[in-house]
Design a protein around this motif. Structure first.
Motif, PDB file in Angstrom:
ATOM      1  N   LEU A 218      52.707  15.927  24.005  1.00  0.00           N
ATOM      2  CA  LEU A 218      51.596  15.449  24.829  1.00  0.00           C
ATOM      3  C   LEU A 218      50.909  14.265  24.171  1.00  0.00           C
ATOM      4  O   LEU A 218      50.572  14.322  22.980  1.00  0.00           O
ATOM      5  CB  LEU A 218      50.569  16.572  25.030  1.00  0.00           C
ATOM      6  N   ALA A 219      50.680  13.202  24.938  1.00  0.00           N
ATOM      7  CA  ALA A 219      49.845  12.092  24.466  1.00  0.00           C
ATOM      8  C   ALA A 219      48.430  12.650  24.353  1.00  0.00           C
ATOM      9  O   ALA A 219      47.823  13.021  25.357  1.00  0.00           O
ATOM     10  CB  ALA A 219      49.896  10.928  25.454  1.00  0.00           C
ATOM     11  N   TYR A 220      47.913  12.735  23.129  1.00  0.00           N
ATOM     12  CA  TYR A 220      46.674  13.464  22.854  1.00  0.00           C
ATOM     13  C   TYR A 220      45.614  12.533  22.264  1.00  0.00           C
ATOM     14  O   TYR A 220      45.835  11.896  21.248  1.00  0.00           O
ATOM     15  CB  TYR A 220      46.974  14.605  21.873  1.00  0.00           C
ATOM     16  N   SER A 221      44.456  12.490  22.929  1.00  0.00           N
ATOM     17  CA  SER A 221      43.360  11.660  22.425  1.00  0.00           C
ATOM     18  C   SER A 221      42.327  12.468  21.654  1.00  0.00           C
ATOM     19  O   SER A 221      41.539  11.915  20.906  1.00  0.00           O
ATOM     20  CB  SER A 221      42.652  10.968  23.600  1.00  0.00           C
ATOM     21  N   GLY A 222      42.310  13.773  21.879  1.00  0.00           N
ATOM     22  CA  GLY A 222      41.277  14.609  21.277  1.00  0.00           C
ATOM     23  C   GLY A 222      40.048  14.738  22.154  1.00  0.00           C
ATOM     24  O   GLY A 222      39.088  15.401  21.797  1.00  0.00           O
ATOM     25  N   GLY A 223      40.082  14.115  23.321  1.00  0.00           N
ATOM     26  CA  GLY A 223      38.956  14.181  24.240  1.00  0.00           C
ATOM     27  C   GLY A 223      39.026  15.426  25.115  1.00  0.00           C
ATOM     28  O   GLY A 223      39.899  16.287  24.959  1.00  0.00           O
ATOM     29  N   LEU A 224      38.090  15.516  26.037  1.00  0.00           N
ATOM     30  CA  LEU A 224      37.986  16.676  26.918  1.00  0.00           C
ATOM     31  C   LEU A 224      39.285  16.923  27.689  1.00  0.00           C
ATOM     32  O   LEU A 224      39.845  18.023  27.650  1.00  0.00           O
ATOM     33  CB  LEU A 224      36.812  16.493  27.894  1.00  0.00           C
ATOM     34  N   ASP A 225      39.757  15.922  28.416  1.00  0.00           N
ATOM     35  CA  ASP A 225      40.920  16.114  29.291  1.00  0.00           C
ATOM     36  C   ASP A 225      42.144  16.594  28.517  1.00  0.00           C
ATOM     37  O   ASP A 225      42.766  17.596  28.880  1.00  0.00           O
ATOM     38  CB  ASP A 225      41.276  14.820  30.029  1.00  0.00           C
TER      39      ASP A 225
END
Length: 178
Positions: free
Chosen positions: A8-15
């Protein structure tokens, strides 16, 4: 029976933090990949911890700033790739690199799927998915915002925040959420 691995492309944000947990509940072993492209990000250790708490089997963080600038930003400047003569397409430029790194990790980890958190209404989904398929035509793409059961249940921030709270996923509410 072993579970299917998904990068998964993961930003660490909510979504994407909610997506880690949700995809895990759908039967995937989620490998969360967070790339440092030079953007302002919170503490990378906090991102790693958040991904693990959300249920990722691995949280990989890679510094790709040099590659991003050398192979994407500088050529875009040379090509005068400016949107409506106003600004450089930084976010757009990042998507193919993120997808490339996801495919690299998928091959290294034996994952059969990749995923992203782009909504089903913008160009980011197209940038991600065309990049995935150009690099690995047989890859399975999981895009929760295009899955009816997901987007009807979690149509906005309010529902995502409630999901995060219910499942103990650490996220920060913003002033918008108050």
């Amino acid at each position: 029976m072993s579970r299917e691995k998904l990068v998964l492309a993961y930003s660490g944000g909510l979504d994407t933090s909610v997506l880690v947990h949700w995809l895990n509940a759908q039967g995937y072993d989620v490998i969360a990949l967070c790339l440092d492209l030079g953007q302002k990000v919170e503490d990378l250790d906090a991102i790693r911890e958040k991904g693990a708490k959300a249920g990722a089997v691995k949280v990989l963080i890679e510094d790709v700033q040099e590659e991003f600038v050398r192979d994407y930003v500088l050529p875009a400047i040379q090509w005068n790739a400016i949107y409506e003569g106003t600004y450089l397409l930084g976010t757009s430029l990042a998507r193919p690199l993120i997808a490339k790194k996801q495919i690299d990790v998928a091959q290294q980890e034996g994952a059969t799927s990749v995923g992203h958190g782009a909504t089903g209404k913008g160009n980011d989904q197209v940038r991600f998915e065309l990049s995935y398929y150009s690099l690995m035509p047989d890859i399975k793409v999981v895009a929760p915002w295009k899955i009816k059961a997901f987007y009807e249940t979690y149509p906005g921030r309010k529902e995502l925040l409630a999901y995060a709270e219910k499942h103990g996923i650490p996220v920060k509410a913003t002033a918008i959420d108050q």
